[in-house]
Design a protein around this motif. Structure first.
Motif, PDB file in Angstrom:
ATOM      1  N   GLN A 142       1.045  -1.125  -0.052  1.00  0.00           N
ATOM      2  CA  GLN A 142       0.211  -0.001   0.008  1.00  0.00           C
ATOM      3  C   GLN A 142       0.911   1.267   0.096  1.00  0.00           C
ATOM      4  OE1 GLN A 142      -3.304  -0.247   2.847  1.00  0.00           O
ATOM      5  NE2 GLN A 142      -3.168   1.990   3.045  1.00  0.00           N
ATOM      6  N   THR A 143       1.922   1.277   0.991  1.00  0.00           N
ATOM      7  CA  THR A 143       2.670   2.654   1.019  1.00  0.00           C
ATOM      8  C   THR A 143       4.278   1.916   1.279  1.00  0.00           C
ATOM      9  OG1 THR A 143       1.118   3.909   2.165  1.00  0.00           O
ATOM     10  CG2 THR A 143       3.449   4.560   2.175  1.00  0.00           C
ATOM     11  N   VAL A 194       7.685   2.929   2.185  1.00  0.00           N
ATOM     12  CA  VAL A 194       8.614   3.951   2.551  1.00  0.00           C
ATOM     13  C   VAL A 194       9.971   3.630   2.694  1.00  0.00           C
ATOM     14  CG1 VAL A 194       9.167   5.197   4.635  1.00  0.00           C
ATOM     15  CG2 VAL A 194       6.714   4.206   4.468  1.00  0.00           C
ATOM     16  N   ARG A 239       1.253   3.753  -2.896  1.00  0.00           N
ATOM     17  CA  ARG A 239       1.951   5.216  -2.528  1.00  0.00           C
ATOM     18  C   ARG A 239       3.416   5.169  -2.457  1.00  0.00           C
ATOM     19  NH1 ARG A 239       1.258   7.669   2.404  1.00  0.00           N
ATOM     20  NH2 ARG A 239       1.255   9.776   2.075  1.00  0.00           N
ATOM     21  N   TYR A 240       4.260   6.165  -2.621  1.00  0.00           N
ATOM     22  CA  TYR A 240       5.574   6.114  -2.200  1.00  0.00           C
ATOM     23  C   TYR A 240       6.057   7.244  -1.317  1.00  0.00           C
ATOM     24  CZ  TYR A 240      10.505   6.543  -3.288  1.00  0.00           C
ATOM     25  OH  TYR A 240      12.093   6.764  -3.432  1.00  0.00           O
ATOM     26  N   ALA A 257       3.133  10.064   6.550  1.00  0.00           N
ATOM     27  CA  ALA A 257       3.981   8.934   5.972  1.00  0.00           C
ATOM     28  C   ALA A 257       2.841   7.927   5.767  1.00  0.00           C
ATOM     29  CB  ALA A 257       4.905   8.410   6.808  1.00  0.00           C
ATOM     30  N   GLY A 258       1.365   7.857   6.266  1.00  0.00           N
ATOM     31  CA  GLY A 258       0.533   7.033   5.925  1.00  0.00           C
ATOM     32  C   GLY A 258      -0.107   6.402   7.140  1.00  0.00           C
ATOM     33  N   ARG A 317       2.569   0.002   6.500  1.00  0.00           N
ATOM     34  CA  ARG A 317       3.668   0.437   5.502  1.00  0.00           C
ATOM     35  C   ARG A 317       4.901  -0.671   5.306  1.00  0.00           C
ATOM     36  NH1 ARG A 317       4.659   5.094   9.736  1.00  0.00           N
ATOM     37  NH2 ARG A 317       3.062   6.596   9.374  1.00  0.00           N
ATOM     38  N   THR A 318       5.214  -0.583   4.065  1.00  0.00           N
ATOM     39  CA  THR A 318       6.352  -1.488   3.845  1.00  0.00           C
ATOM     40  C   THR A 318       7.702  -0.398   3.788  1.00  0.00           C
ATOM     41  OG1 THR A 318       5.220  -2.849   2.535  1.00  0.00           O
ATOM     42  CG2 THR A 318       7.659  -3.017   2.201  1.00  0.00           C
ATOM     43  N   GLU A 356       6.933   1.513  13.194  1.00  0.00           N
ATOM     44  CA  GLU A 356       6.460   2.389  12.002  1.00  0.00           C
ATOM     45  C   GLU A 356       5.900   1.682  10.755  1.00  0.00           C
ATOM     46  OE1 GLU A 356       6.156   5.664  12.111  1.00  0.00           O
ATOM     47  OE2 GLU A 356       7.427   6.082  13.894  1.00  0.00           O
ATOM     48  N   CYS A 357       5.925   0.419  10.866  1.00  0.00           N
ATOM     49  CA  CYS A 357       5.279  -0.397   9.767  1.00  0.00           C
ATOM     50  C   CYS A 357       3.702  -0.464   9.857  1.00  0.00           C
ATOM     51  CB  CYS A 357       5.802  -1.855  10.099  1.00  0.00           C
ATOM     52  SG  CYS A 357       7.636  -2.038   9.075  1.00  0.00           S
TER      53      CYS A 357
END
Ligand code: AVI
Length: 341
Positions: free
Chosen positions: A105-106, A108, A129-130, A173-174, A178-179, A205-206
């Motif tokens: 999905q995102t 990072v 999303r980047y 950052a979302g 997050r990856t 943060e993931c």
């Protein structure tokens, strides 16, 4: 000018689209700069390191504008195997990495620079999303503009953030999983204890997502030492340039002619150490202080830890990650790990 601050921040409101709140500056809708330490704090940190019994300077100060270019040149050297070995692992195994990670999905990208490594994985990982993170949005501005032209469907954001002492991403950052992408074996520049702290923060943060991380492995000493002391002298220039940066940031009067680059593998600690060694007795001065160095005395400038695969897997597990997989080159020189948070 403080080279660690984005120029727009220094203009303090001189730019119409810029809005500032506390220690952050929104440079444009897709660029956000979180403030760095003040010049006085940077100077105090550098001088404290310089006056320790064994003088030590944090490796992040290797990366001023010239240092960043010299590092880019290092990655092109025949002896510096990590960059091209990791790139070959990504190229060969990106589909199984995508299968292990699931839809991203995102993504990072920590220490994104020119964003090239992540961009090569956009298609395979089906990135929606980047988020590119680097010490200054200056490094990201142009790369993100170009990438956005090529990948119009991917939402992109650049964040200027120094995460070398702690990793706390802003809400932008979302919100979803997050990856986190941390290639290049930069984790090797942390001590094992600091790497564990960093990975624990990365785990948080993931947001239940995953981690994709490159790790340099232990190998023969001559191969390791050649990678950090190349015959062309690019790594020596990269290391010695730190003194020019110190002169700028801390007001010291280092003379490059007095210092040489030293790099060796410290096997018991499993790390390459970089030092600057005084060629002769010399005194370095700054406003309000000085440090005398004896001939052959050293300033410790960087550690680059080399890991055993099983030890790194154990470190990831200790940080809370699970369902680990890793991919290696045929020589077993470098590994890319994927893990779930
Ligand atoms: C950025 N980092 C992973 C590099 C390394 O290999 O530790 C920095 C470097 N220092 C000397 N050569 C490269």
């Amino acid at each position: 000018m403080n080279p660690l601050l984005h120029p727009d921040q220094e203009r303090a409101g001189g730019c119409p689209e810029e809005s500032r709140s506390g220690r952050r500056a929104v440079i444009s809708p897709n660029l956000l700069q979180l403030a760095h330490d003040e010049p006085a704090a940077i100077r105090a940190e550098l001088l404290a390191g310089l006056t320790e019994p064994t003088a030590t300077i944090a490796p992040k100060y290797l990366y001023d504008a010239l240092g960043s270019r010299l590092f880019a040149a290092i990655t092109e050297l025949p002896e510096y195997y990590p960059t091209r070995t990791e790139a070959a692992i990504f190229a060969e195994h990106q589909d199984s990495m995508a299968a292990a990670l699931g839809p991203v999905q995102t993504l990072v990208d920590l220490g994104a620079g020119n964003c090239e490594k992540a961009a090569r994985l956009f298609a395979a990982l089906r990135v929606q999303r980047y988020v590119a993170v680097d010490i200054s949005v200056d490094y990201l501005r142009e790369s993100l503009q170009n990438l956005q032209q090529q990948y119009r469907a991917i939402e992109m954001l650049g964040i200027g953030l120094d995460f070398s002492s702690s990793l706390h991403l802003p809400a932008e950052a979302g919100a979803g999983p997050r990856t986190l992408f941390y290639p290049g074996s930069s984790i090797g520049n942390f001590t094992p204890a600091a790497a564990l702290t960093f990975l624990r923060q990365a785990h948080a943060e993931c947001h239940g997502g995953s981690l994709l991380i490159g790790v340099d492995l232990i190998k023969e000493t001559d191969i390791l030492e050649a990678a950090y002391d190349d015959p062309l002298g690019v790594t020596a220039a990269f290391n010695r340039n730190l003194l020019l940066n110190l002169n700028r940031l801390a007001g010291t009067d280092f003379d490059l002619a007095d210092w040489r680059h030293v790099a060796f593998f410290n096997a018991p600690e499993s790390r390459i150490e970089m030092h600057l060694e005084a060629l002769r007795a010399t005194t370095v001065r700054w406003a309000g202080g000085e440090r005398r160095f004896a001939a052959a005395e050293r300033i410790h400038t960087e550690n680059s830890y080399k890991w055993r695969r099983e030890d790194f897997a154990a470190l990831l597990a200790a940080a809370g990650f699970s369902a680990m997989r890793h991919w290696c080159d045929a020589r077993g020189w470098f590994a890319v790990f994927a893990a779930h948070a």
